[in-house]
Write a protein that holds these residues in place. Structure first.
Motif, PDB file in Angstrom:
ATOM      1  N   THR A 173      11.128 -18.831 -31.109  1.00 54.48           N
ATOM      2  CA  THR A 173      12.575 -18.979 -31.278  1.00 54.48           C
ATOM      3  C   THR A 173      12.943 -20.456 -31.300  1.00 54.48           C
ATOM      4  O   THR A 173      12.505 -21.219 -30.438  1.00 54.48           O
ATOM      5  N   PHE A 174      13.732 -20.840 -32.301  1.00 54.21           N
ATOM      6  CA  PHE A 174      14.186 -22.217 -32.444  1.00 54.21           C
ATOM      7  C   PHE A 174      15.710 -22.270 -32.410  1.00 54.21           C
ATOM      8  O   PHE A 174      16.357 -21.724 -33.313  1.00 54.21           O
ATOM      9  N   PRO A 175      16.310 -22.934 -31.418  1.00 51.62           N
ATOM     10  CA  PRO A 175      17.741 -23.229 -31.529  1.00 51.62           C
ATOM     11  C   PRO A 175      17.946 -24.283 -32.621  1.00 51.62           C
ATOM     12  O   PRO A 175      16.984 -24.954 -33.012  1.00 51.62           O
ATOM     13  N   PHE A 176      19.143 -24.414 -33.120  1.00 57.70           N
ATOM     14  CA  PHE A 176      19.379 -25.384 -34.191  1.00 57.70           C
ATOM     15  C   PHE A 176      20.802 -25.901 -34.152  1.00 57.70           C
ATOM     16  O   PHE A 176      21.697 -25.265 -33.586  1.00 57.70           O
ATOM     17  N   GLU A 177      20.993 -27.070 -34.771  1.00 61.77           N
ATOM     18  CA  GLU A 177      22.322 -27.588 -35.063  1.00 61.77           C
ATOM     19  C   GLU A 177      22.567 -27.353 -36.543  1.00 61.77           C
ATOM     20  O   GLU A 177      21.642 -27.376 -37.348  1.00 61.77           O
ATOM     21  N   GLY A 178      23.804 -27.157 -36.911  1.00 69.81           N
ATOM     22  CA  GLY A 178      24.117 -26.847 -38.307  1.00 69.81           C
ATOM     23  C   GLY A 178      24.074 -25.342 -38.513  1.00 69.81           C
ATOM     24  O   GLY A 178      24.636 -24.586 -37.726  1.00 69.81           O
TER      25      GLY A 178
ATOM     26  N   PHE B 186      15.606 -21.663 -43.942  1.00 70.03           N
ATOM     27  CA  PHE B 186      16.568 -22.561 -44.570  1.00 70.03           C
ATOM     28  C   PHE B 186      17.449 -23.147 -43.475  1.00 70.03           C
ATOM     29  O   PHE B 186      18.010 -22.402 -42.662  1.00 70.03           O
ATOM     30  N   HIS B 187      17.559 -24.473 -43.439  1.00 73.67           N
ATOM     31  CA  HIS B 187      18.289 -25.163 -42.372  1.00 73.67           C
ATOM     32  C   HIS B 187      19.244 -26.171 -42.995  1.00 73.67           C
ATOM     33  O   HIS B 187      18.809 -27.151 -43.594  1.00 73.67           O
ATOM     34  N   ARG B 188      20.539 -25.909 -42.853  1.00 74.52           N
ATOM     35  CA  ARG B 188      21.550 -26.823 -43.378  1.00 74.52           C
ATOM     36  C   ARG B 188      21.957 -27.786 -42.274  1.00 74.52           C
ATOM     37  O   ARG B 188      22.415 -27.393 -41.209  1.00 74.52           O
TER      38      ARG B 188
ATOM     39  N   HIS C 168       0.365 -26.097 -32.147  1.00 75.52           N
ATOM     40  CA  HIS C 168      -0.079 -25.003 -31.287  1.00 75.52           C
ATOM     41  C   HIS C 168       1.180 -24.294 -30.794  1.00 75.52           C
ATOM     42  O   HIS C 168       2.214 -24.930 -30.559  1.00 75.52           O
ATOM     43  N   TYR C 169       1.103 -22.970 -30.628  1.00 78.84           N
ATOM     44  CA  TYR C 169       2.281 -22.211 -30.197  1.00 78.84           C
ATOM     45  C   TYR C 169       2.880 -22.776 -28.911  1.00 78.84           C
ATOM     46  O   TYR C 169       4.101 -22.845 -28.765  1.00 78.84           O
ATOM     47  N   ASP C 170       2.023 -23.212 -27.962  1.00 79.70           N
ATOM     48  CA  ASP C 170       2.526 -23.746 -26.689  1.00 79.70           C
ATOM     49  C   ASP C 170       3.367 -24.996 -26.892  1.00 79.70           C
ATOM     50  O   ASP C 170       4.291 -25.268 -26.125  1.00 79.70           O
ATOM     51  N   ALA C 171       3.064 -25.791 -27.922  1.00 74.64           N
ATOM     52  CA  ALA C 171       3.801 -27.035 -28.179  1.00 74.64           C
ATOM     53  C   ALA C 171       5.185 -26.770 -28.760  1.00 74.64           C
ATOM     54  O   ALA C 171       6.014 -27.681 -28.829  1.00 74.64           O
TER      55      ALA C 171
ATOM     56  N   ALA D 114      13.722 -27.541 -30.795  1.00 76.57           N
ATOM     57  CA  ALA D 114      14.753 -27.057 -31.700  1.00 76.57           C
ATOM     58  C   ALA D 114      14.213 -27.141 -33.126  1.00 76.57           C
ATOM     59  O   ALA D 114      13.232 -27.843 -33.390  1.00 76.57           O
ATOM     60  N   LEU D 115      14.852 -26.428 -34.035  1.00 81.21           N
ATOM     61  CA  LEU D 115      14.398 -26.410 -35.426  1.00 81.21           C
ATOM     62  C   LEU D 115      14.342 -27.821 -36.002  1.00 81.21           C
ATOM     63  O   LEU D 115      13.379 -28.205 -36.661  1.00 81.21           O
ATOM     64  N   GLY D 116      15.340 -28.634 -35.712  1.00 79.63           N
ATOM     65  CA  GLY D 116      15.384 -29.999 -36.223  1.00 79.63           C
ATOM     66  C   GLY D 116      14.378 -30.935 -35.572  1.00 79.63           C
ATOM     67  O   GLY D 116      14.182 -32.055 -36.042  1.00 79.63           O
ATOM     68  N   ASP D 117      13.721 -30.473 -34.484  1.00 79.12           N
ATOM     69  CA  ASP D 117      12.706 -31.290 -33.807  1.00 79.12           C
ATOM     70  C   ASP D 117      11.330 -31.159 -34.449  1.00 79.12           C
ATOM     71  O   ASP D 117      10.426 -31.937 -34.118  1.00 79.12           O
ATOM     72  N   LEU D 118      11.151 -30.166 -35.316  1.00 81.38           N
ATOM     73  CA  LEU D 118       9.847 -30.008 -35.967  1.00 81.38           C
ATOM     74  C   LEU D 118       9.552 -31.276 -36.765  1.00 81.38           C
ATOM     75  O   LEU D 118      10.343 -31.687 -37.615  1.00 81.38           O
TER      76      LEU D 118
END
Length: 197
Positions: A46-51, A91-93, A177-180, A185-189
Motif C-alpha cells: 500500500t502506497f499513500p500519495f499526494e495528488g 497512474f499518479h498525477r 525488496h518488499y521490506d524496503a 509513499a508513491l512519490g517516494d519511489l
C-alpha cells in the motif's frame, strides 16, 4: 488537442475499462495485491500519495476458466509481447505531471530477461493505450514512465548494479525488496530513469 494535467488524468481514469482498475485511489492510498507462484497468500503493498492516483492490473486473472480478459480485444493475448505483460501500472498525477509506474511483483527468483520483457511489454501497452486515446478521443498529454520490480530476494547483488539499486540487465528498472517499501509513499519511489512518452 492537448489537455491540462488534471483534465487528461481524469480522462484516462474515465475511459479505461473499469474491470482492469484495481484501486481507484479514493482512500488517499493505492493498494496493489497480487498472487505470486510459490507464495501461499497474495502479496499486498500500500502506497499513500499526494495528488491523485489509481492502479490498473495488467495481469488480471480470470474469474472463471476461459474468461481471461484481454487488454486489447482485437489482439491475440497468446501472441508476443502481450502475454508477457507486467503486473501493474499506477497512474499518479502530481503537480509536475502524470507518472506511470510499471510494477512487477516477484518472489525470491530474479529472472532479469523475463522481468525486462514484462516491463517492456508494459511500456508498449502504455504507448499503445496513449495512441488509442489520442486517436479515439483526440486528447494527448505526456506521461513519465518509470519501471520497478519488487522482490523478496534477500541477496540480489548478483543481479544489481554497483549501487545495488537497478537491474544490470536494464538500468531503467529499479529494484526494491518488499521490506524496503514499508512506509514509502508513491512519490517516494526512486527511479532516475523516467522515460517520457
Amino acid at each position: 488537442m492537448a489537455l491540462t494535467t488534471d483534465a487528461y488524468y481524469g480522462h484516462l481514469k474515465a475511459c479505461l475499462n473499469p474491470d482492469f482498475i484495481q484501486d481507484r485511489g479514493e482512500s488517499g492510498s493505492v493498494t496493489l495485491k497480487e498472487k505470486i507462484d510459490g507464495v501461499p497468500k497474495p502479496l499486498t503493498v500500500t502506497f499513500p500519495f499526494e495528488g491523485q492516483a489509481f492502479s490498473v492490473n495488467l495481469d488480471l486473472k480470470p474469474i472463471k476458466k476461459g474468461d481471461d480478459p484481454r487488454l486489447f480485444r482485437f489482439l491475440d493475448d497468446d501472441a508476443k509481447p502481450w502475454a508477457r505483460k507486467c503486473d501493474f501500472v499506477v497512474f499518479h498525477r502530481m503537480s509536475l505531471g502524470i507518472y506511470a509506474y510499471l510494477i512487477e511483483f516477484k518472489s525470491n527468483g530474479i529472472d532479469q530477461t523475463g522481468i525486462k520483457a514484462q516491463l517492456d511489454a508494459g511500456t508498449n501497452w502504455l504507448r499503445s493505450m496513449k495512441r488509442v486515446v489520442e486517436h479515439y478521443f483526440g486528447h494527448s498529454h505526456p506521461l513519465f514512465v518509470q519501471k520497478f520490480v519488487f522482490s523478496s530476494n534477500t541477496n540480489p547483488a548478483a543481479y544489481l548494479d554497483a549501487d545495488g539499486k537497478y537491474l544490470r540487465a536494464d538500468p531503467a528498472i529499479r529494484f526494491y525488496h518488499y521490506d524496503a517499501l514499508n512506509g514509502l509513499a508513491l512519490g517516494d519511489l526512486e527511479n532516475n530513469m523516467a522515460d517520457e512518452i
